[in-house]
Design a protein around this motif. Structure first.
Motif, PDB file in Angstrom:
ATOM      1  N   GLY A 145      -0.828 -10.805  -2.041  1.00  0.00           N
ATOM      2  CA  GLY A 145       0.108  -9.713  -1.801  1.00  0.00           C
ATOM      3  C   GLY A 145       0.961  -9.937  -0.570  1.00  0.00           C
ATOM      4  N   GLN A 146       1.849  -8.997  -0.323  1.00  0.00           N
ATOM      5  CA  GLN A 146       2.742  -9.070   0.830  1.00  0.00           C
ATOM      6  C   GLN A 146       2.668  -7.771   1.615  1.00  0.00           C
ATOM      7  N   GLY A 147       2.731  -7.900   2.946  1.00  0.00           N
ATOM      8  CA  GLY A 147       2.811  -6.731   3.809  1.00  0.00           C
ATOM      9  C   GLY A 147       1.494  -6.078   4.146  1.00  0.00           C
ATOM     10  N   TYR A 148       0.363  -6.761   3.885  1.00  0.00           N
ATOM     11  CA  TYR A 148      -0.937  -6.154   4.172  1.00  0.00           C
ATOM     12  C   TYR A 148      -1.475  -6.502   5.559  1.00  0.00           C
ATOM     13  N   GLY A 149      -0.987  -7.588   6.152  1.00  0.00           N
ATOM     14  CA  GLY A 149      -1.439  -7.954   7.482  1.00  0.00           C
ATOM     15  C   GLY A 149      -2.893  -8.362   7.498  1.00  0.00           C
ATOM     16  N   ASN A 150      -3.673  -7.804   8.429  1.00  0.00           N
ATOM     17  CA  ASN A 150      -5.090  -8.151   8.528  1.00  0.00           C
ATOM     18  C   ASN A 150      -5.934  -7.278   7.606  1.00  0.00           C
ATOM     19  N   THR A 151      -7.245  -7.519   7.647  1.00  0.00           N
ATOM     20  CA  THR A 151      -8.159  -6.822   6.732  1.00  0.00           C
ATOM     21  C   THR A 151      -8.134  -5.310   6.947  1.00  0.00           C
ATOM     22  N   PHE A 152      -8.157  -4.887   8.209  1.00  0.00           N
ATOM     23  CA  PHE A 152      -8.177  -3.445   8.510  1.00  0.00           C
ATOM     24  C   PHE A 152      -6.902  -2.768   8.014  1.00  0.00           C
ATOM     25  N   LYS A 153      -5.762  -3.417   8.238  1.00  0.00           N
ATOM     26  CA  LYS A 153      -4.492  -2.851   7.779  1.00  0.00           C
ATOM     27  C   LYS A 153      -4.443  -2.803   6.256  1.00  0.00           C
ATOM     28  N   CYS A 154      -5.041  -3.821   5.618  1.00  0.00           N
ATOM     29  CA  CYS A 154      -5.079  -3.852   4.154  1.00  0.00           C
ATOM     30  C   CYS A 154      -5.883  -2.675   3.612  1.00  0.00           C
ATOM     31  N   VAL A 155      -7.033  -2.389   4.243  1.00  0.00           N
ATOM     32  CA  VAL A 155      -7.868  -1.259   3.833  1.00  0.00           C
ATOM     33  C   VAL A 155      -7.083   0.045   3.932  1.00  0.00           C
ATOM     34  N   LEU A 156      -6.415   0.246   5.061  1.00  0.00           N
ATOM     35  CA  LEU A 156      -5.648   1.480   5.271  1.00  0.00           C
ATOM     36  C   LEU A 156      -4.496   1.603   4.281  1.00  0.00           C
ATOM     37  N   THR A 157      -3.806   0.483   4.032  1.00  0.00           N
ATOM     38  CA  THR A 157      -2.653   0.504   3.122  1.00  0.00           C
ATOM     39  C   THR A 157      -3.081   0.836   1.696  1.00  0.00           C
ATOM     40  N   VAL A 158      -4.156   0.200   1.243  1.00  0.00           N
ATOM     41  CA  VAL A 158      -4.644   0.467  -0.119  1.00  0.00           C
ATOM     42  C   VAL A 158      -5.080   1.927  -0.248  1.00  0.00           C
ATOM     43  N   ARG A 214      -4.163   4.531   1.591  1.00  0.00           N
ATOM     44  CA  ARG A 214      -3.031   5.448   1.742  1.00  0.00           C
ATOM     45  C   ARG A 214      -2.169   5.498   0.474  1.00  0.00           C
ATOM     46  N   ASN A 215      -1.968   4.347  -0.154  1.00  0.00           N
ATOM     47  CA  ASN A 215      -1.084   4.283  -1.320  1.00  0.00           C
ATOM     48  C   ASN A 215      -1.784   4.576  -2.642  1.00  0.00           C
ATOM     49  N   GLU A 216      -3.081   4.254  -2.726  1.00  0.00           N
ATOM     50  CA  GLU A 216      -3.754   4.339  -4.028  1.00  0.00           C
ATOM     51  C   GLU A 216      -5.068   5.116  -3.998  1.00  0.00           C
ATOM     52  N   SER A 217      -5.437   5.666  -2.846  1.00  0.00           N
ATOM     53  CA  SER A 217      -6.683   6.402  -2.650  1.00  0.00           C
ATOM     54  C   SER A 217      -7.898   5.491  -2.916  1.00  0.00           C
ATOM     55  N   LEU A 218      -9.067   6.064  -3.084  1.00  0.00           N
ATOM     56  CA  LEU A 218     -10.284   5.268  -3.287  1.00  0.00           C
ATOM     57  C   LEU A 218     -10.246   4.457  -4.575  1.00  0.00           C
ATOM     58  N   ALA A 219      -9.519   4.960  -5.567  1.00  0.00           N
ATOM     59  CA  ALA A 219      -9.451   4.259  -6.851  1.00  0.00           C
ATOM     60  C   ALA A 219      -8.847   2.868  -6.706  1.00  0.00           C
ATOM     61  N   GLN A 245       2.152  -4.180  -7.153  1.00  0.00           N
ATOM     62  CA  GLN A 245       2.680  -4.675  -5.888  1.00  0.00           C
ATOM     63  C   GLN A 245       4.184  -4.890  -5.996  1.00  0.00           C
ATOM     64  N   PRO A 246       4.951  -4.503  -4.971  1.00  0.00           N
ATOM     65  CA  PRO A 246       6.402  -4.697  -5.005  1.00  0.00           C
ATOM     66  C   PRO A 246       6.783  -6.148  -4.770  1.00  0.00           C
ATOM     67  N   TYR A 247       7.846  -6.598  -5.430  1.00  0.00           N
ATOM     68  CA  TYR A 247       8.391  -7.924  -5.207  1.00  0.00           C
ATOM     69  C   TYR A 247       9.806  -7.757  -4.665  1.00  0.00           C
ATOM     70  N   THR A 248      10.101  -8.449  -3.582  1.00  0.00           N
ATOM     71  CA  THR A 248      11.381  -8.247  -2.898  1.00  0.00           C
ATOM     72  C   THR A 248      12.296  -9.453  -2.981  1.00  0.00           C
ATOM     73  N   LYS A 249      11.879 -10.531  -3.644  1.00  0.00           N
ATOM     74  CA  LYS A 249      12.702 -11.730  -3.705  1.00  0.00           C
ATOM     75  C   LYS A 249      13.892 -11.485  -4.637  1.00  0.00           C
ATOM     76  N   GLY A 272       6.481  -2.790  -9.203  1.00  0.00           N
ATOM     77  CA  GLY A 272       5.832  -1.649  -8.574  1.00  0.00           C
ATOM     78  C   GLY A 272       5.295  -0.659  -9.585  1.00  0.00           C
ATOM     79  N   SER A 273       5.698  -0.801 -10.849  1.00  0.00           N
ATOM     80  CA  SER A 273       5.176   0.084 -11.893  1.00  0.00           C
ATOM     81  C   SER A 273       4.141  -0.668 -12.712  1.00  0.00           C
ATOM     82  N   PRO A 274       3.140   0.027 -13.254  1.00  0.00           N
ATOM     83  CA  PRO A 274       2.068  -0.658 -13.987  1.00  0.00           C
ATOM     84  C   PRO A 274       2.584  -1.386 -15.219  1.00  0.00           C
ATOM     85  N   VAL A 275       2.056  -2.567 -15.454  1.00  0.00           N
ATOM     86  CA  VAL A 275       2.409  -3.372 -16.615  1.00  0.00           C
ATOM     87  C   VAL A 275       1.314  -3.275 -17.676  1.00  0.00           C
TER      88      VAL A 275
END
Length: 278
Positions: A8-21, A23-28, A106-110, A121-124
């Motif tokens: 993925g992109q934009g997750y940084g370190n492990t702690f930031k990845c946990v928070l991002t997931v 915040r965006n997707e809840s526990l699921a 996950q978003p793709y920005t290229k 960013g939408s489910p496939v």
């Protein structure tokens, strides 16, 4: 977390990845792609451990005339290689489906990459079966085994660094005079083996994850070498250590439980066989 950090992109370190997931997707979000591996892990593990043990016994029989003879380092290495090769046939489709389900939002920005019709960013995929069916329809059998060479390059050395350290560490911490290691020794040796194995195979695991995640919306990599070169050129050598902390932390308890369950099951079956056929 491992897949998000590696592919993925934009997750940084492990702690930031946990928070991002969260915040965006809840526990699921932490359980995406779980059902398919959960349904197949029993078969996968039994095949890997069965192939390793039977190959080891076959080698001991041919070399020493006794399948129960203590295996040499060469025997354990060859048995680990065979187990790693066989595991790829079962594990590649499971890993592919898991990664596609985890990475599909996950978003793709290229801007220079031609995207599929689905909006990034939408489910496939609606679930694991739909994911597998979609890949088969669009890419055929070759698509189902995407990343299999990378997985082979990951699992062959990975299983050598899994079974051999387990046997050596288990022997080292077992008191002299004991016929077999106690459950605690098995648990510790299995945990250490899991951590060592994941530390060894994480660089190729990064490549495998990127190759298998590639294709949800775009096709960025032409193969293993292209993936390695692009990853190195864009992010440097540190990219191949992505997910190392998560892998080793996960590897210890999961492998400890795996080896403990395996050894205790073997003892129980041998005891039952002895009682049935005295």
């Amino acid at each position: 977390l491992q897949t998000r950090l590696q592919a993925g992109q934009g997750y940084g370190n492990t702690f930031k990845c946990v928070l991002t997931v969260y915040r965006n997707e809840s526990l699921a979000g932490f359980f995406k792609g779980m059902s398919f591996p959960l349904a197949s892990v029993g078969i996968y593990s039994s095949v890997v451990f069965g192939v390793f043990s039977n190959t080891q016994r076959l080698l001991s029989q041919r070399r020493h005339g006794d399948p129960a003879a203590a295996p040499s380092l060469a025997d354990m290495t060859l048995a680990s290689v065979v187990a790693g090769v066989i595991s790829v046939g079962i594990g590649t489709p499971v890993e592919l489906v898991k990664i596609r389900l985890q990475m599909q939002t996950q978003p793709y920005t290229k801007a220079n990459v031609k995207l599929n019709s689905t909006v990034p960013g939408s489910p496939v995929y609606r679930g694991p079966i739909h994911c597998l069916r979609t890949i088969l329809q669009k890419e055929g059998i070759a698509g189902v085994y995407r990343g299999n060479v990378a997985m082979l390059l990951r699992d062959v050395p990975g299983y050598c660094a899994y079974f051999i350290p387990y046997a050596m560490f288990c022997d080292w911490i077992t008191p002299d005079g004991s016929m077999s290691p106690n459950p605690f020794s098995i648990w510790v040796a299995g945990g250490v083996a899991g951590a060592v194995s994941w530390a060894v195979c994480t660089p190729m695991d990064v490549v495998k994850s990127r190759l298998q995640a590639d294709g949800v919306y775009l096709n960025q990599y032409k193969g293993i070498l292209d993936c390695v070169m692009q990853s190195y050129r864009n992010e440097g050598l540190k990219v191949f250590c992505r997910g190392l902390l998560v892998n080793t932390l996960r590897g210890f308890p999961s492998s400890a439980a795996m080896f403990l369950g395996y050894e205790l099951s073997l003892k129980a079956m041998k005891r039952c066989q002895t009682e049935t056929n005295p």
